[in-house]
Design a protein around this motif. Structure first.
Motif, PDB file in Angstrom:
ATOM      1  N   LYS A 315       0.821  -1.203   0.000  1.00  0.00           N
ATOM      2  CA  LYS A 315       0.000   0.000   0.000  1.00  0.00           C
ATOM      3  C   LYS A 315       0.860   1.259   0.000  1.00  0.00           C
ATOM      4  N   ILE A 316       0.550   2.135  -0.947  1.00  0.00           N
ATOM      5  CA  ILE A 316       1.098   3.499  -0.955  1.00  0.00           C
ATOM      6  C   ILE A 316      -0.111   4.409  -1.185  1.00  0.00           C
ATOM      7  N   PRO A 317      -0.963   4.528  -0.168  1.00  0.00           N
ATOM      8  CA  PRO A 317      -2.301   5.078  -0.382  1.00  0.00           C
ATOM      9  C   PRO A 317      -2.335   6.477  -0.996  1.00  0.00           C
ATOM     10  N   ASP A 318      -1.426   7.332  -0.609  1.00  0.00           N
ATOM     11  CA  ASP A 318      -1.413   8.695  -1.144  1.00  0.00           C
ATOM     12  C   ASP A 318      -0.330   8.902  -2.192  1.00  0.00           C
ATOM     13  N   ILE A 336       8.581  16.770   1.699  1.00  0.00           N
ATOM     14  CA  ILE A 336       8.439  15.417   1.169  1.00  0.00           C
ATOM     15  C   ILE A 336       7.534  14.624   2.097  1.00  0.00           C
ATOM     16  N   ALA A 337       6.596  13.903   1.533  1.00  0.00           N
ATOM     17  CA  ALA A 337       5.696  13.074   2.338  1.00  0.00           C
ATOM     18  C   ALA A 337       5.439  11.767   1.619  1.00  0.00           C
ATOM     19  N   MET A 338       5.494  10.669   2.357  1.00  0.00           N
ATOM     20  CA  MET A 338       5.179   9.367   1.785  1.00  0.00           C
ATOM     21  C   MET A 338       4.667   8.455   2.898  1.00  0.00           C
ATOM     22  N   GLU A 339       3.806   7.555   2.526  1.00  0.00           N
ATOM     23  CA  GLU A 339       3.248   6.592   3.461  1.00  0.00           C
ATOM     24  C   GLU A 339       3.147   5.266   2.732  1.00  0.00           C
ATOM     25  N   MET A 340       3.648   4.202   3.354  1.00  0.00           N
ATOM     26  CA  MET A 340       3.660   2.908   2.685  1.00  0.00           C
ATOM     27  C   MET A 340       3.659   1.788   3.709  1.00  0.00           C
ATOM     28  N   LEU A 347       0.942   0.761   8.006  1.00  0.00           N
ATOM     29  CA  LEU A 347       1.525   1.825   7.197  1.00  0.00           C
ATOM     30  C   LEU A 347       2.601   2.559   7.986  1.00  0.00           C
ATOM     31  N   ALA A 348       3.682   2.867   7.311  1.00  0.00           N
ATOM     32  CA  ALA A 348       4.755   3.676   7.887  1.00  0.00           C
ATOM     33  C   ALA A 348       4.802   5.001   7.129  1.00  0.00           C
ATOM     34  N   ALA A 349       4.844   6.085   7.860  1.00  0.00           N
ATOM     35  CA  ALA A 349       4.827   7.419   7.252  1.00  0.00           C
ATOM     36  C   ALA A 349       6.143   8.133   7.509  1.00  0.00           C
ATOM     37  N   LEU A 350       6.655   8.800   6.482  1.00  0.00           N
ATOM     38  CA  LEU A 350       7.881   9.588   6.584  1.00  0.00           C
ATOM     39  C   LEU A 350       7.620  10.974   6.032  1.00  0.00           C
ATOM     40  N   SER A 351       8.054  11.973   6.768  1.00  0.00           N
ATOM     41  CA  SER A 351       7.874  13.358   6.332  1.00  0.00           C
ATOM     42  C   SER A 351       9.177  14.127   6.534  1.00  0.00           C
ATOM     43  N   VAL A 352       9.538  14.919   5.547  1.00  0.00           N
ATOM     44  CA  VAL A 352      10.712  15.788   5.634  1.00  0.00           C
ATOM     45  C   VAL A 352      10.276  17.185   5.222  1.00  0.00           C
ATOM     46  N   LYS A 353      10.413  18.135   6.115  1.00  0.00           N
ATOM     47  CA  LYS A 353      10.026  19.521   5.835  1.00  0.00           C
ATOM     48  C   LYS A 353      11.115  20.453   6.337  1.00  0.00           C
ATOM     49  N   GLY A 354      11.402  21.482   5.551  1.00  0.00           N
ATOM     50  CA  GLY A 354      12.389  22.434   6.022  1.00  0.00           C
ATOM     51  C   GLY A 354      12.758  23.475   4.995  1.00  0.00           C
TER      52      GLY A 354
END
Length: 528
Positions: A315-318, A336-340, A347-354
């Protein structure tokens, strides 16, 4: 491929491989851009901005540390000699009040190690000589000489020089254990010289860039990139930027991942590169290599096959979303945003913002990274403010992970090839209270000569910075040729049998070493 021992466990996709591929898709533009046909499309602008940002940061570091990089280049292309002397100072008033008459400072403060090294990396030669004074004991003439073909070791308690030829290791090991060793094992001395050339050979880098980075770039659809203008705030400045959003749907992400996995699965050259890197990490030694190579290839092929098999249910819903804001052809903000996951419940979610703002005199960055899955969550912040103007630097970098903070504060001046610096690395950790590593010194680079002095000390809640310090003094210069060890009296242990080597060590080396050591202790002046 064997089935799982747990009948209820379904063979899943490797999240590690998927995450790796997604990371390459998002961030590989720095290299892929070199293959692009120039255009003004959002897709081209996105990856060119990645390339320009990376190139600019590298250029700033190269400009700042030009003397050091120039000297390093000379050590790789010319014949050089360096003398490194290590001394320490210990000052603990409580240590001398134990009533036993043993004060560690008497031992530490009267010790030094001098390491002489001569290198000719192009002609594959290294010579070293070690001298030491340890609490009044003088140790001289520990020598080592290396080429691609042989290793020679001179010890102060042996008249002969011990030599091992690269070609002799395999037969020796095979004779000792024919079931474990093939006889083709090598010392791998060439990797010591090759390591200076980089992690990957240039031809391997070019292959990976062309066959994967360019391949991924070409596979990405143009309509996955959209552009707009937006004003943002970065480090207190209002910036007019071009906002480019890169978005792949779940189906597009899976299609691209499948295409890359298909390519990896049948890529013999990629497998050769993996084997070469494994060999390099073992310093070129082929010990256990047959088994290790088989295991590595099996794990790789299994991981790729499992990833392909499990991708339908993965699953990579978004989908994948990466947005960058560009100013003056460089990235100033990123999101950057991803969820898988293998299913909706895992589901594991990773976000990078800056944000970041890079100029000739200041490089600022501040990024937040968050991660969460069905079992845990965490966050990390990395920020920095690097200032370099009129050959003076003031820098600060901080890495925060929950309640642990690792920080760096530094100041430098560079004038006529002479750099003076003070650097402090600090760990803030609630359990132990943390501490700091203090590093100060200077370095001078003058054409074919370099000199440096580095002073290091540690400070913790229970340990003052004046209690212990280490000083490293280095002198380097160009030379005409590298010294060698005389081969007039050589003991080639590679030509001996295992039993002969054992007898040589037990009957010859060990008694002479003991006699030498007792002589040092008797006349060393440390109380023996």
């Amino acid at each position: 491929m064997g089935e799982s021992t747990n009948g209820n466990q379904k063979k899943g996709v490797s999240k590690g491989i998927i995450a790796l591929i997604v990371g390459v898709i998002v961030l590989a533009g720095g290299s892929a851009a070199a293959f692009m046909i120039l255009s003004n499309s959002p897709k081209a602008s996105y990856f060119l901005a990645e390339k320009n940002t990376i190139d600019y940061m590298v250029e700033q570091m190269e400009n700042r540390y030009e003397p050091e990089l120039d000297w390093y280049e000379k050590t790789q292309t010319d014949k050089t000699a360096s003398t490194v002397e290590l001394t320490a100072a210990y000052n603990d008033p409580a240590a001398s009040t134990g009533g036993y008459g043993l004060d560690p400072s008497m031992f530490i403060n009267n010790s030094s190690i001098i390491f002489d090294a001569q290198t000719d990396m192009e002609n594959r030669q290294i010579y070293t000589d070690l001298k030491a004074t340890i609490g009044g004991m003088e140790i001289d003439d520990i020598q080592l000489y290396l080429t691609e073909e042989k290793l020679m070791l001179g010890l102060p308690f042996l008249e002969e020089v011990i030599q091992m030829n690269d070609e002799d290791l395999g037969p020796l090991l095979h004779e000792a254990d024919p079931d474990m060793f093939t006889g083709d094992e090598k010392l791998g001395l060439e990797t010591i010289f090759e390591s200076a050339e980089g992690v990957l050979p240039e031809e391997d880098i070019e292959y990976l860039e062309k066959e994967y980075l360019k391949f991924i770039y070409d596979e990405l659809p143009e309509d996955a990139f959209t552009s707009s203008d937006e004003s943002i705030d970065v480090n207190g400045e209002s910036i007019n930027s071009e906002k480019i959003e890169f978005k792949l749907s779940e189906e597009q992400s899976k299609d691209l991942i499948t295409t890359v996995l298909d390519k990896m699965e049948n890529d013999d050259r990629l497998k050769e590169i993996l084997v070469d890197q494994m060999t390099a990490q073992q310093f070129g030694s082929n010990i256990y290599m047959d088994e290790d190579i088989d295991l590595l290839m099996s794990d790789f092929e299994t991981a790729v096959a499992d990833a392909k098999q499990g991708l339908d249910e993965f699953k990579i819903p978004d989908g994948l979303t990466s947005t960058v804001w560009i100013h003056e052809d460089k990235i100033v903000q990123r999101d950057i945003a991803m969820e898988m996951g293998p299913n909706e419940e895992e589901l594991a979610a990773l976000s990078v913002k800056g944000t970041q703002l890079l100029t000739d005199t200041n490089q600022f960055f501040n990024y937040d990274m968050t991660f969460s899955d069905a079992y845990s969550e965490g966050s990390m912040n990395i920020s920095g403010d690097l200032n370099w103007e009129d050959n003076q630097a003031t820098d600060s970098i901080s890495l925060s992970l929950e309640d642990i903070v690792l920080s760096y504060e530094g100041s430098e001046t560079l004038e006529d090839g002479n750099r003076d610096f003070e650097r402090t690395f600090t760990l803030q950790e609630p359990t132990s209270g943390g501490g700091s590593l203090l590093w100060s010194g200077n370095a001078t680079y003058d054409n074919d000569i370099m000199n440096s002095e580095n002073n290091l000390s540690v400070e913790t809640p229970d340990f003052g910075q004046d209690m212990f310090s280490l000083t490293i003094v280095t002198d380097g210069k160009m030379i005409d040729s590298v010294e060698t060890i005389s081969d007039e009296n050589v003991k080639e242990i590679g030509g001996m049998s295992p039993s002969e080597i054992q007898a040589y060590i037990e009957m010859d080396v060990t008694p002479k070493f003991q006699q030498w050591l007792f002589g040092l202790m008797a006349g060393g002046g440390i109380g023996f």
